[in-house]
Motif scaffolding. Structure first.
Motif, short mmCIF file in Angstrom:
data_model
loop_
_atom_site.label_atom_id
_atom_site.label_comp_id
_atom_site.label_asym_id
_atom_site.label_seq_id
_atom_site.Cartn_x
_atom_site.Cartn_y
_atom_site.Cartn_z
N ARG A 113 34.67 23.72 50.86
CA ARG A 113 35.53 22.85 50.06
C ARG A 113 36.84 23.78 49.77
O ARG A 113 36.63 25.17 49.62
N GLY A 114 37.93 23.30 49.53
CA GLY A 114 39.37 23.80 49.38
C GLY A 114 39.45 23.98 47.83
O GLY A 114 38.39 23.61 46.86
N TYR A 154 37.45 23.20 61.68
CA TYR A 154 36.80 23.01 60.33
C TYR A 154 35.41 23.71 60.14
O TYR A 154 34.75 23.12 59.24
N CYS A 172 44.89 18.63 54.80
CA CYS A 172 43.93 19.36 54.73
C CYS A 172 43.89 20.33 55.77
O CYS A 172 43.86 19.86 56.93
N GLU A 230 44.15 22.57 50.62
CA GLU A 230 44.80 21.07 50.54
C GLU A 230 46.35 21.50 50.15
O GLU A 230 46.71 22.20 49.32
N TRP A 257 36.90 13.93 51.79
CA TRP A 257 37.47 14.04 50.57
C TRP A 257 36.94 13.56 49.35
O TRP A 257 36.28 12.55 49.59
N TYR A 275 39.90 17.16 46.62
CA TYR A 275 39.56 18.19 47.44
C TYR A 275 39.20 17.80 48.79
O TYR A 275 38.39 16.78 49.08
N CYS A 276 39.28 18.68 49.66
CA CYS A 276 39.05 18.46 51.25
C CYS A 276 37.53 19.32 51.16
O CYS A 276 37.65 20.32 50.69
N LEU A 303 39.28 26.11 53.74
CA LEU A 303 40.23 24.70 53.56
C LEU A 303 41.39 24.91 52.60
O LEU A 303 40.91 25.49 51.55
#
Length: 124
Positions: A115-116, A29, A22, A6, A36, A95-96, A4
């Protein structure tokens, strides 16, 4: 796990707005739930919002309810977090995150495995 990314963070004055984006490597995904979360220096991570991609159901933390909106642009395959009425206490790294459905529902966003790298939001 799906990767991911962001974007959209920045500095804004109190009362202003930002829209975080995102994006994901691959589509959808890697699962059905996107959310988030944020973390400010010296504070615990805080889950903010969750979107169930299959039914567009959403969940919001009380701290952002009525100010933040999570939504998806299907054509662009992006999930956004629209943030209005920003306050200095919203300053954090955002964070996404993504996850599968469990038992027909989305888990706590803090438990999402993908998670990004995060995008910084600063409100002054």
């Amino acid at each position: 796990h799906v990767q991911l990314v962001e974007s959209g963070g920045g500095s804004v004055q109190a009362g202003g707005s930002l829209r975080l984006s995102c994006g994901a490597s691959g589509s959808i995904y890697g699962g059905a739930c996107v959310g988030w979360l944020r973390q400010a220096p010296g504070k615990d991570r805080e889950g903010l919002a969750v979107l169930w991609l299959g039914g567009a159901q959403t969940f919001y933390a009380d701290s952002v309810k009525g100010r933040f909106t999570i939504y998806r642009d299907t054509a662009k395959d992006l999930v956004y977090l629209q943030m209005n009425g920003l306050k200095p206490e919203d300053t954090a790294m955002y964070y996404c995150a993504a996850d599968q459905l469990y038992g027909g529902s989305c888990r706590d966003v803090l438990d999402f495995p993908a998670r990004g790298q995060g995008t910084q939001v600063t409100v002054s």
